[in-house]
Design a protein around this motif. Structure first.
Motif, PDB file in Angstrom:
ATOM      1  N   ALA A   7       0.798  -1.226   0.000  1.00 48.15           N
ATOM      2  CA  ALA A   7       0.000   0.000   0.000  1.00 48.15           C
ATOM      3  C   ALA A   7       0.831   1.276   0.000  1.00 48.15           C
ATOM      4  N   VAL A   8       2.151   1.174  -0.202  1.00 49.92           N
ATOM      5  CA  VAL A   8       3.029   2.332  -0.292  1.00 49.92           C
ATOM      6  C   VAL A   8       3.359   2.571  -1.764  1.00 49.92           C
ATOM      7  N   ASP A   9       3.128   3.805  -2.253  1.00 52.16           N
ATOM      8  CA  ASP A   9       3.448   4.135  -3.634  1.00 52.16           C
ATOM      9  C   ASP A   9       4.959   4.080  -3.859  1.00 52.16           C
ATOM     10  N   VAL A  10       5.368   3.397  -4.923  1.00 46.19           N
ATOM     11  CA  VAL A  10       6.784   3.325  -5.289  1.00 46.19           C
ATOM     12  C   VAL A  10       6.928   3.868  -6.708  1.00 46.19           C
ATOM     13  N   PRO A  11       7.550   5.046  -6.877  1.00 41.24           N
ATOM     14  CA  PRO A  11       7.670   5.623  -8.213  1.00 41.24           C
ATOM     15  C   PRO A  11       8.552   4.767  -9.130  1.00 41.24           C
ATOM     16  N   ARG A  58       9.301 -11.260   6.681  1.00 44.62           N
ATOM     17  CA  ARG A  58       8.058 -11.315   5.925  1.00 44.62           C
ATOM     18  C   ARG A  58       7.925 -12.651   5.199  1.00 44.62           C
ATOM     19  N   THR A  59       6.723 -13.155   5.152  1.00 41.62           N
ATOM     20  CA  THR A  59       6.457 -14.376   4.377  1.00 41.62           C
ATOM     21  C   THR A  59       5.818 -14.061   3.031  1.00 41.62           C
ATOM     22  N   SER A  60       5.375 -12.795   2.849  1.00 40.91           N
ATOM     23  CA  SER A  60       4.813 -12.387   1.563  1.00 40.91           C
ATOM     24  C   SER A  60       4.752 -10.866   1.505  1.00 40.91           C
ATOM     25  N   ILE A  61       4.587 -10.341   0.278  1.00 44.52           N
ATOM     26  CA  ILE A  61       4.314  -8.920   0.087  1.00 44.52           C
ATOM     27  C   ILE A  61       3.201  -8.781  -0.946  1.00 44.52           C
ATOM     28  N   ARG A  62       2.431  -7.708  -0.785  1.00 42.65           N
ATOM     29  CA  ARG A  62       1.329  -7.440  -1.706  1.00 42.65           C
ATOM     30  C   ARG A  62       1.749  -6.342  -2.674  1.00 42.65           C
ATOM     31  N   LEU A  63       1.662  -6.636  -3.974  1.00 43.31           N
ATOM     32  CA  LEU A  63       1.959  -5.675  -5.020  1.00 43.31           C
ATOM     33  C   LEU A  63       0.672  -5.382  -5.786  1.00 43.31           C
ATOM     34  N   HIS A  64       0.341  -4.101  -5.947  1.00 43.69           N
ATOM     35  CA  HIS A  64      -0.850  -3.719  -6.691  1.00 43.69           C
ATOM     36  C   HIS A  64      -0.449  -2.789  -7.827  1.00 43.69           C
TER      37      HIS A  64
END
Length: 324
Positions: free
Chosen positions: A224-228, A239-245
């Motif tokens: 949920a953090v914007d990455v330019p 961490r066992t996972s990350i969410r990418l949107h």
């Protein structure tokens, strides 16, 4: 790829692992590859805020580059020690030659992995049929136990995998059914992910790894953090996972590894463990190759390159000192 800066900083680097769950955003800096029509790369690692992600110690991101305007990539023979170079392209083609006799093309979706070990030299030139050049050049620091291995070269084509609707091409290690048998000397993962517009994926992670997510294209959030675009999101171990949107079609490069746990010294194209190591490597390159004293010495000779090798910059006048 060479670090062609004429005044490269000396850097004492060691793992600086976060212990919380925040996402740290690292900004790139522009570095020209040299000449009046220089191709510029965007460098996110190393930098003062962070030097290592696992064994990954150098991230150059370039393109899409109009070769007709910039002249493309032409990096003369130059040396490396104590590291592996990982070449991964999205567009274009690069001709690779090295001093162990390798001559190979770097093409999109194919991995070229060069292990420098105790010493190697190589050249990289975009081919005449390349109109656009676009990709990443990565370095991996070899752990102390392996940094003096004999140099060698490998070429691999990853097996493609998927995470939901996203395509995964894992060029180092394995992820989501994709991977290669590329030789590594510490636990690592490196992968390209293509995420369609409007989609979110949950990427499984090894909890012992720290990770970086480099955004090549698209509007993307990491947890949920914007990455330019061209920025790098750092995530600590645990961490066992990350969410990418992806709001728009996105391409990202995921890099990870167990914290190296060693202090390294980086200068120009060398990795050692002390200032004296760097002085010795530079003296060998300048004497054996640039002055022609021993073409079969530590770094050998790159056959088939039409031009002179790249001289090393001058060393700073002081011994390097560790930074906090």
């Amino acid at each position: 790829m060479s670090n062609v800066e004429r005044d490269p900083a000396e850097l004492v680097a060691e793992s600086a692992v976060l212990t919380d769950v925040r996402v740290e955003i690292l900004e790139p800096r522009d570095v020209p590859l040299g000449g009046p029509r220089a191709m510029t790369v965007r460098r996110t690692l190393p930098q003062r805020r962070r030097s290592l992600i696992g064994g990954w110690c150098f991230i150059d991101h370039y393109g899409p580059d109009d070769v007709s305007a910039t002249g493309g990539m032409r990096v003369p023979p130059h040396p490396h020690t104590g590291l592996q170079t990982v070449s991964w392209l999205f567009e274009g083609e690069i001709d690779h030659r090295d001093s162990v006799g390798s001559h190979a093309l770097v093409r999109p979706g194919e991995l070229n992995l060069m292990t420098a070990g105790r010493g190697i030299s190589h050249s990289e030139v975009s081919t005449p049929r390349t109109n656009r050049l676009h990709g990443v050049q990565l370095w991996v620091a070899l752990p102390s136990a392996s940094r003096d291995v004999a140099p060698f070269f490998e070429h691999h084509t990853p097996v493609q995998g998927s995470i939901g609707v996203a395509t995964v091409r894992t060029f180092v290690g394995s992820l989501a059914g994709s991977g290669t048998t590329a030789t590594v000397f510490s636990p690592l993962v490196g992968a390209e992910l293509l995420i369609p517009a409007g989609e979110a994926i949950e990427v499984p992670l090894a909890p012992s790894f720290e990770h970086g997510v480099l955004v090549d294209a698209g509007e993307l959030t990491v947890e949920a953090v914007d990455v330019p675009v061209a920025h790098l999101a750092y995530l600590s171990p645990g961490r066992t996972s990350i969410r990418l949107h992806a709001e728009t079609p996105a391409r990202v490069v995921l890099l990870g590894g167990e914290p190296l746990g060693e202090q390294i010294v980086m200068w120009w194209n060398f990795i050692g463990r002390s200032h004296d190591d760097i002085v010795s490597f530079r003296a060998d390159w300048q004497g054996e190759v640039i002055a022609g004293a021993d073409p079969d010495g530590r770094f050998g000779t790159v056959e088939g390159y039409d031009g002179m090798p790249l001289p090393a910059p001058e060393l700073p006048g002081v011994r390097l000192r560790p930074r906090d």
